[in-house]
Design a protein around this motif. Structure first.
Motif, PDB file in Angstrom:
ATOM      1  N   ASP A 165      10.685  -2.183  17.452  1.00 44.50           N
ATOM      2  CA  ASP A 165      10.446  -1.196  16.994  1.00 44.50           C
ATOM      3  C   ASP A 165       9.423  -0.775  16.405  1.00 44.50           C
ATOM      4  O   ASP A 165       7.727  -0.005  15.828  1.00 44.50           O
ATOM      5  CB  ASP A 165      11.248  -0.032  16.682  1.00 44.50           C
ATOM      6  N   GLU A 166       8.922  -1.855  15.239  1.00 43.30           N
ATOM      7  CA  GLU A 166       8.868  -1.560  13.974  1.00 43.30           C
ATOM      8  C   GLU A 166       8.200  -3.512  13.586  1.00 43.30           C
ATOM      9  O   GLU A 166       9.552  -4.267  13.667  1.00 43.30           O
ATOM     10  CB  GLU A 166       9.116  -0.993  12.842  1.00 43.30           C
ATOM     11  N   SER A 172       2.824 -13.068   0.329  1.00 40.44           N
ATOM     12  CA  SER A 172       3.262 -12.612  -1.135  1.00 40.44           C
ATOM     13  C   SER A 172       3.742 -11.375  -1.575  1.00 40.44           C
ATOM     14  O   SER A 172       3.152 -10.346  -2.527  1.00 40.44           O
ATOM     15  CB  SER A 172       1.617 -13.246  -1.727  1.00 40.44           C
ATOM     16  N   GLY A 173       4.823 -10.616  -1.042  1.00 35.64           N
ATOM     17  CA  GLY A 173       5.703 -10.022  -0.826  1.00 35.64           C
ATOM     18  C   GLY A 173       5.009  -8.459  -0.631  1.00 35.64           C
ATOM     19  O   GLY A 173       6.217  -7.482  -0.853  1.00 35.64           O
ATOM     20  N   LEU A 174       4.445  -8.505   0.217  1.00 33.33           N
ATOM     21  CA  LEU A 174       3.458  -7.131   0.194  1.00 33.33           C
ATOM     22  C   LEU A 174       3.786  -7.325   1.519  1.00 33.33           C
ATOM     23  O   LEU A 174       3.580  -7.803   2.696  1.00 33.33           O
ATOM     24  CB  LEU A 174       2.220  -7.125   0.095  1.00 33.33           C
ATOM     25  N   PRO A 175       4.349  -5.907   1.914  1.00 33.02           N
ATOM     26  CA  PRO A 175       4.972  -5.754   3.758  1.00 33.02           C
ATOM     27  C   PRO A 175       3.405  -5.297   4.516  1.00 33.02           C
ATOM     28  O   PRO A 175       3.065  -3.395   3.800  1.00 33.02           O
ATOM     29  CB  PRO A 175       5.710  -5.018   3.007  1.00 33.02           C
ATOM     30  N   VAL A 176       3.541  -5.616   5.321  1.00 31.12           N
ATOM     31  CA  VAL A 176       1.905  -5.089   6.225  1.00 31.12           C
ATOM     32  C   VAL A 176       3.252  -4.548   7.413  1.00 31.12           C
ATOM     33  O   VAL A 176       3.682  -5.438   7.813  1.00 31.12           O
ATOM     34  CB  VAL A 176       1.212  -5.546   6.804  1.00 31.12           C
ATOM     35  N   GLU A 177       3.239  -3.315   8.091  1.00 29.43           N
ATOM     36  CA  GLU A 177       3.248  -2.987   9.515  1.00 29.43           C
ATOM     37  C   GLU A 177       2.429  -3.236  10.046  1.00 29.43           C
ATOM     38  O   GLU A 177       1.678  -2.297  10.309  1.00 29.43           O
ATOM     39  CB  GLU A 177       3.892  -1.654   9.479  1.00 29.43           C
TER      40      GLU A 177
END
Length: 188
Positions: A165-166, A172-177
């Motif tokens: 679903d996602e 570098s520690g940053l989440p991008v959906e």
């Protein structure tokens, strides 16, 4: 029907930390953690011990080096199930019969494991979060076993990402959906 969230990225990109924060946000104290690591050496044993200590004491932990779908079923009515990680699960399957396992047998084992996991997610009331590594962004590995592993994990990741679903990519520690981004482009 369960909800599936895939968390991927490179080594040490913050995947596990992000997945644990997400599990805590979604499930609070009602989280079942499914650990797939096997302590094949002292260094891995230390990593496993550190991970155990970092998790909330109220979370139930199930050890499942294989048959992760069965572990999801054992999680019962938990609000959230966190599987960390698919990367080690595929490694466990690849090395189950030694390094000389015929590629077809390893491929069939990984396909069956992923199919069983997806069946369990669909039958579960939980949000299931799966952590995995993205190993296909580097150079082509120099030996057969490493190439086979990269290919098996890449295919398993693609199957789970399609069903998820996602999907979060950590850089570098940053989440991008990224699943919603792909759907906006009307990609299949």
């Amino acid at each position: 029907m369960g909800r599936l969230i895939l968390v991927t990225g490179g080594a040490r990109s913050g995947k596990s930390d992000f997945a644990e924060r997400l599990a805590r946000q979604l499930g609070g104290e009602d989280v079942v953690f499914i650990a797939t690591a096997e302590a094949r050496d002292d260094e891995m044993a230390r990593r496993i011990a550190a991970h155990r200590q970092s998790r909330p004491a109220t979370w139930q932990t199930l050890e499942a080096a294989r048959d992760v779908g069965r572990a999801v079923v054992r999680a019962g009515e938990a609000a959230t199930v966190l599987i960390d990680c698919l990367t080690l699960l595929v490694s466990n399957l690849l090395l189950a019969d030694g390094e000389d396992t015929p590629p077809e047998r390893s491929e069939a084992a990984v396909e069956a494991e992923v199919a069983a996991l997806l069946d369990a997610v669909r039958a579960s009331p939980a949000t299931v979060i799966v952590v995995t590594n993205e190993v296909g962004l580097g150079i082509v590995p120099v030996n057969r076993l490493a190439r086979q592993y990269r290919d098996l994990l890449g295919r398993a990741n693609a199957v789970l990402a399609k069903a998820a679903d996602e999907v979060y990519l950590l850089i570098s520690g940053l989440p991008v959906e990224i699943k919603s981004l792909a759907l906006r482009g009307n990609f299949p």
